[in-house]
Design an enzyme around this catalytic site. Sequence first.
Site, PDB file in Angstrom:
ATOM      1  N   THR A 125     -34.072  10.689  27.412  1.00 14.45           N
ATOM      2  CA  THR A 125     -33.326   9.738  26.589  1.00 14.45           C
ATOM      3  C   THR A 125     -32.841   8.545  27.408  1.00 14.45           C
ATOM      4  O   THR A 125     -32.979   7.396  26.984  1.00 14.45           O
ATOM      5  CB  THR A 125     -32.135  10.451  25.909  1.00 14.45           C
ATOM      6  N   CYS A 162     -34.944  15.930  29.765  1.00 18.25           N
ATOM      7  CA  CYS A 162     -34.568  14.902  28.801  1.00 18.25           C
ATOM      8  C   CYS A 162     -34.988  13.532  29.320  1.00 18.25           C
ATOM      9  O   CYS A 162     -34.845  13.246  30.501  1.00 18.25           O
ATOM     10  CB  CYS A 162     -33.059  14.963  28.653  1.00 18.25           C
TER      11      CYS A 162
HETATM   12  P1  5GP Z   1     -30.695  21.621  30.859  1.00 19.28           P
HETATM   13  O1  5GP Z   1     -29.814  22.839  30.939  1.00 19.28           O
HETATM   14  O2  5GP Z   1     -32.147  21.989  30.928  1.00 19.28           O
HETATM   15  O3  5GP Z   1     -30.328  20.553  31.817  1.00 19.28           O
HETATM   16  O4  5GP Z   1     -30.433  20.954  29.426  1.00 19.28           O
HETATM   17  C1  5GP Z   1     -30.664  21.685  28.236  1.00 19.28           C
HETATM   18  C2  5GP Z   1     -30.365  20.798  27.055  1.00 19.28           C
HETATM   19  O5  5GP Z   1     -31.178  19.613  27.042  1.00 19.28           O
HETATM   20  C3  5GP Z   1     -30.681  21.430  25.701  1.00 19.28           C
HETATM   21  O6  5GP Z   1     -29.739  22.415  25.326  1.00 19.28           O
HETATM   22  C4  5GP Z   1     -30.707  20.214  24.793  1.00 19.28           C
HETATM   23  O7  5GP Z   1     -29.426  19.813  24.366  1.00 19.28           O
HETATM   24  C5  5GP Z   1     -31.269  19.134  25.703  1.00 19.28           C
HETATM   25  N1  5GP Z   1     -32.683  18.861  25.399  1.00 19.28           N
HETATM   26  C6  5GP Z   1     -33.676  19.756  25.222  1.00 19.28           C
HETATM   27  N2  5GP Z   1     -34.841  19.135  24.998  1.00 19.28           N
HETATM   28  C7  5GP Z   1     -34.593  17.815  25.021  1.00 19.28           C
HETATM   29  C8  5GP Z   1     -35.409  16.654  24.822  1.00 19.28           C
HETATM   30  O8  5GP Z   1     -36.616  16.699  24.622  1.00 19.28           O
HETATM   31  N3  5GP Z   1     -34.761  15.464  24.886  1.00 19.28           N
HETATM   32  C9  5GP Z   1     -33.417  15.374  25.104  1.00 19.28           C
HETATM   33  N4  5GP Z   1     -32.870  14.170  25.119  1.00 19.28           N
HETATM   34  N5  5GP Z   1     -32.631  16.443  25.330  1.00 19.28           N
HETATM   35  C10 5GP Z   1     -33.217  17.645  25.267  1.00 19.28           C
END
Ligand code: 5GP
Length: 344
Positions: free
Chosen positions: A185, A183
């Site tokens: 953001t 992410c």
């Molecule tokens: P991880 O387990 O990889 O830390 O986080 C997974 C979560 O990241 C996903 O379920 C979704 O809510 C969020 N996410 C996935 N793709 C993106 C993206 O491109 N941008 C953002 N801001 N969040 C993402």
Amino acid sequence: MRIDNDSKLDFDDVLIRPKRSEAPSRSAVDLDRHFTFLNSRATWSGIPIIASNMDTVGTIAMADALGPQIMTSLHKYYSEPELVDFFGQADRRTFTFLTLGIKDDDLDRLRQVTQKTTIQYVCVDAANGYTKSFVDWVKRIRDAFESVTIMAGNVATPEMVQELLISGAADIVKIGIGPGSVCMTRVMTGVGYPQLSAIIECADAAHGLKGHVCADGGCRTPGDVVKAFAAGADFVMLGGLLAGHDECEGQWVEEDGQRTGMQFYGMSSKTAMERYAGGARDYRACEGKEIVVPYKGSVKETIREITGGIRSACAYVGASQLRDLSRCTTFVLCNRTHNTVFEA
Ligand code: 5GP
């Protein structure tokens, strides 16, 4: 402008203090949770981990490997026939979410699928769950599908959790603005909320209404998954931790014919936008990035490690079931500026 002076915490800011107790043996720790959902009134039992609805991770192969005990939120790019075929088979609908975005096409597809088979769980997914139109959209889905269990998000603050549970009539609210492994953001917009505090505050708000929360994003280790549950998460959703397995769909990196890694990208990354939305939009920053994660073999081995970590944590704090973990937890602040303890 105002400044919120309260310290907010991420997973890395805390550890869980071990406690003297009649510690249960790890193997005896019960990881199953039993929930009755607020608005659908449906019941569910299982290990409350959910594979993320990212297109590389939320696959049919993942659902089949993790079910029936662990849930998967299928990515939203499966076609209607694929979904009808999948949900039409035996129990698969009891451990799988169908994911919807925020377009009329998504609702049409759900309607078409439900004419041919039963859907019990839907995940209504938006990068920003803070708009009135999102709450209205969730309510529209509730009005159309009274008995379906709805997980909706993402948000990171209690007032929006309450809004989605009450006005949107959701059952589970997904928590996480900015913590995800791919992410961007926080980097691109400066917006976000430290995930451990978001879970603590949002779980408190949801539980007061008998609703549930799913902590989504930021778990890079089994220990982070434990901390999310200890902070009060009912479910924990995983993307990056489950990427790179045989059950994923994506571009593999190979050396000498052997898999060594997998491309893993955010759903708002340039890669995803090019694949699904005809390229990045002029008015929108890419809030996701692409990385290569190591190849990890079968997902079952990783799940064994994660559940092993949770069992062991429960034994360290004297919780005989996952349900008791939060109540038994004292987090120790361990970032450089703090040196105190507080009860979750
Ligand atoms: P991880 O387990 O990889 O830390 O986080 C997974 C979560 O990241 C996903 O379920 C979704 O809510 C969020 N996410 C996935 N793709 C993106 C993206 O491109 N941008 C953002 N801001 N969040 C993402």
